[in-house]
Design a protein around this motif. Structure first.
Motif, PDB file in Angstrom:
ATOM      1  N   TYR A 255       0.810  -1.226   0.000  1.00  0.00           N
ATOM      2  CA  TYR A 255       0.000   0.000   0.000  1.00  0.00           C
ATOM      3  C   TYR A 255       0.838   1.270   0.000  1.00  0.00           C
ATOM      4  O   TYR A 255       0.311   2.359   0.245  1.00  0.00           O
ATOM      5  CB  TYR A 255      -0.943  -0.006   1.203  1.00  0.00           C
ATOM      6  N   ASN A 305       0.380   5.128  -0.541  1.00  0.00           N
ATOM      7  CA  ASN A 305      -0.391   5.446  -1.739  1.00  0.00           C
ATOM      8  C   ASN A 305      -1.858   5.568  -1.341  1.00  0.00           C
ATOM      9  O   ASN A 305      -2.515   4.575  -1.047  1.00  0.00           O
ATOM     10  CB  ASN A 305      -0.193   4.338  -2.780  1.00  0.00           C
ATOM     11  N   LYS A 308      -4.428   3.444  -3.182  1.00  0.00           N
ATOM     12  CA  LYS A 308      -4.451   2.043  -2.750  1.00  0.00           C
ATOM     13  C   LYS A 308      -5.120   1.909  -1.375  1.00  0.00           C
ATOM     14  O   LYS A 308      -5.866   0.956  -1.133  1.00  0.00           O
ATOM     15  CB  LYS A 308      -3.031   1.481  -2.693  1.00  0.00           C
TER      16      LYS A 308
END
Length: 439
Positions: A255, A305, A308
């Motif tokens: 992530y 992110n 994500k």
């Protein structure tokens, strides 16, 4: 190259018939093959015995053990020739029955398709000079045609689902895919890299392992006012002392994105508390993996992110809401309120993130979202199409795209693939788009 060990075998030479008589004639010297004037016997392929102008002969013999030679004839594509020229290893994976045989280089996979022929194909080693006796090493009645293919994702998913730790070598002997492709799939499936060298892998439970860890990590970072950009991996490990280091690293890799810093900043070290056994561990970890993981953490930084993270939270909301009377369906308004609440100050929910996660629907005049995660669907294109058409009889292109595009064979477009495997029509009315339904 040594003959591949696949299930198919060379068809034995018939005891009678033209092919058998031809081989016997060649062995006895009654027939010759090649350029130059025809010999006194019947030339090959000339039933009437008429001579062929310009046809010559050359001596031909059969090697000892001719009929028992276990030879395979295989097409060599430019990619395969390049791999051989570079001294790369080639492997044949698959039993040819339940799992089709595939030729695998270090970076590519080729499906081996058996092509039968009614002609007699004699195989010769190279002849050094004209006039040398050509000795046929064997004969074949088929050859293998190579077609570029994708690695078998479904098989890899099944192996990981067995709940054990797999070495990369073990996976390579079972999955029809190159090492580079298998590694890419493992990362795509968010498999856990047990050791730092990437040689041992296992499945990781998103619900039982990743979800609690990521939730705790986000909570701890925000509670301490830390930025989600350029966060030190050592800090993340220290914030979760009861979680295995490799699991924290896995969440950051799944992530987050690597964050580059000036050299003087990357050399700064943060004291890290000793990491104990994880209460969330899902199987045996490699001995010494904690110490190795701690060493690898030093100096590394990540930027989470948010796209994500938002997708992760969307999955979480849908999964936790399955016990509601509405099940997989949420009104769009209620879902976005809940989604935004789980991303406080981090991210403004973007509807594009839900592509491949949920479908837009209208129920009773109200805009709704139905949970339909692509990650749980079949990994072969035809199987996924069948699954989609059980959910909905007609699909627009933009609705199918996030589910089908990742599975389209190489050198094909999604439009071409859908035209071949579905029925297409155009919606009535001005500006009507294309609609796809099952054949």
């Amino acid at each position: 190259m040594a003959p591949p060990d696949v299930s198919a075998s060379v068809t034995p030479l018939p005891r009678h018939g033209k092919r058998r008589r031809l081989v016997e004639d060649v062995a006895a010297g009654r027939t010759s093959l090649g350029p130059g004037p025809a010999n006194a016997g019947d030339p090959v392929g000339n039933k009437e015995g008429a001579s062929h102008a310009g046809m010559a002969t050359f001596p031909l013999g059969l090697a000892k053990g001719f009929e028992s030679a276990e030879l395979r004839l295989m097409e060599a594509t430019p990619e395969v020739l390049d791999a051989l020229g570079q001294g790369a290893n080639l492997r044949v994976v698959g039993d040819g029955l339940e799992h089709p045989a595939a030729l695998v280089t270090e970076t590519a996979t080729f499906e081996m398709c058996r092509v039968e022929t009614s002609n007699l194909l004699l195989l010769f080693p190279p002849i050094e000079k004209v006039g040398d006796i050509g000795t046929a090493a064997g004969n074949v009645s088929f050859h293998y045609e190579l077609k570029r293919s994708k690695p078998k994702q479904q098989l890899l998913r099944q192996l990981l689902g067995e709940g054990r730790v797999w070495s990369l070598d073990e996976l390579e002997t079972r999955v029809q895919g190159s090492r580079a492709e298998v590694l890419a799939l493992l990362r795509q499936m968010n498999a856990l890299q047990v050791d730092g060298a990437g040689k041992r892998w296992r499945a990781v439970s998103e619900e039982k392992e990743v979800s609690p860890i990521l939730d705790r990590l986000l909570t701890e970072l925000m509670a301490r006012g830390k930025s989600l950009e350029g966060v030190a991996e050592e800090d993340c490990v220290a914030l979760l002392p009861d979680v295995e280091t490799v699991l924290v690293q896995h969440c950051l890799k799944a992530y987050g994105d690597p964050h580059s810093l000036p050299e003087q900043d990357s050399q700064q070290s943060t004291s890290v508390e000793r990491v104990g056994p994880s209460a969330l561990a899902h199987g045996p970890l490699e001995e010494g993996s904690t110490e190795a993981a701690l060493e690898q953490s030093r100096g590394r930084r990540w930027t989470l992110n948010l796209g994500k993270v938002a997708a992760f939270k969307a999955h979480q909301i849908f999964q936790q809401g399955m016990s509601r009377p509405q099940g997989a369906v949420w009104t769009r308004e209620a879902f976005f309120l809940e989604w935004e609440a789980r991303l406080p100050g981090l991210y403004r929910p973007d509807p594009e993130v839900l592509r491949g996660i949920a479908l837009k629907e209208e129920i009773g005049g109200e805009a709704c979202l139905r949970y339909l995660p692509g990650v749980t669907m079949p990994l072969d294109p035809t199987g996924r199409l069948k699954r989609l058409f059980t959910v909905r009889k007609k699909w627009r292109f933009e609705e199918m795209e996030p589910y089908m595009l990742p599975l389209v064979p190489e050198k094909k477009t999604l439009e071409d693939f859908l035209l071949k495997h579905t029925r297409s029509s155009v919606e009535a009315g001005e500006g009507g788009g294309r609609i796809y339904s099952a054949r």
